[in-house]
Design a protein around this motif. Structure first.
Motif, short mmCIF file in Angstrom:
data_model
loop_
_atom_site.label_atom_id
_atom_site.label_comp_id
_atom_site.label_asym_id
_atom_site.label_seq_id
_atom_site.Cartn_x
_atom_site.Cartn_y
_atom_site.Cartn_z
N LEU A 60 0.83 -1.20 0.00
CA LEU A 60 0.00 0.00 0.00
C LEU A 60 0.86 1.26 0.00
O LEU A 60 0.57 2.22 -0.72
CB LEU A 60 -0.93 0.00 1.22
CG LEU A 60 -2.07 -1.00 1.20
CD1 LEU A 60 -2.76 -1.04 2.55
CD2 LEU A 60 -3.06 -0.69 0.09
N ALA A 88 -7.64 -4.23 7.59
CA ALA A 88 -8.49 -3.03 7.63
C ALA A 88 -8.96 -2.74 9.05
O ALA A 88 -9.05 -1.57 9.45
CB ALA A 88 -9.67 -3.20 6.69
N LEU A 95 -6.64 2.88 4.71
CA LEU A 95 -7.52 2.54 3.59
C LEU A 95 -8.74 3.45 3.51
O LEU A 95 -9.21 3.96 4.51
CB LEU A 95 -8.05 1.10 3.76
CG LEU A 95 -7.03 0.00 3.87
CD1 LEU A 95 -7.71 -1.30 4.23
CD2 LEU A 95 -6.27 -0.14 2.56
#
Length: 100
Positions: A60, A88, A95
């Motif tokens: 990410l 998450a 995110l």
């Protein structure tokens, strides 16, 4: 995009459409092989929840830096769907979307 267990980032050919369509929509993506899968180094026996979560975090960060992204989505298939949900839950600030 994180693939399921026992397959590779190609997911048996199920994701080539997104690989072609998303860039036309201005969406950058990164699909990587988990350790010991596909073109990656290591052995599948080396996979742990911790190593997968760390690889997701690093991926990410790489996408955000390379694409200058201000919003990130994480997509997990099969087994990786659960892992991405866990990621998450533990790092929600990383995110904007979760798809599993």
């Amino acid at each position: 995009m994180v693939h399921g267990g026992g397959v590779t980032r190609e997911e048996g050919g199920s994701s080539p459409g997104s690989r072609r369509a998303w860039p036309m929509q201005g969406v950058a993506s990164l699909r990587f092989d988990l350790r010991g899968h596909g073109g990656s180094e290591g052995q599948q026996e080396e996979l742990t929840l911790s190593t997968i979560l760390n690889d997701i975090r690093a991926s990410l960060a790489a996408v955000k830096a390379a694409a200058g992204a201000d919003a990130l989505a994480l997509l997990g298939a099969s087994f990786a769907g659960g892992v991405c949900g866990y990621y998450a839950a533990k790092r929600p600030a990383d995110l904007n979307w979760l798809v599993y």
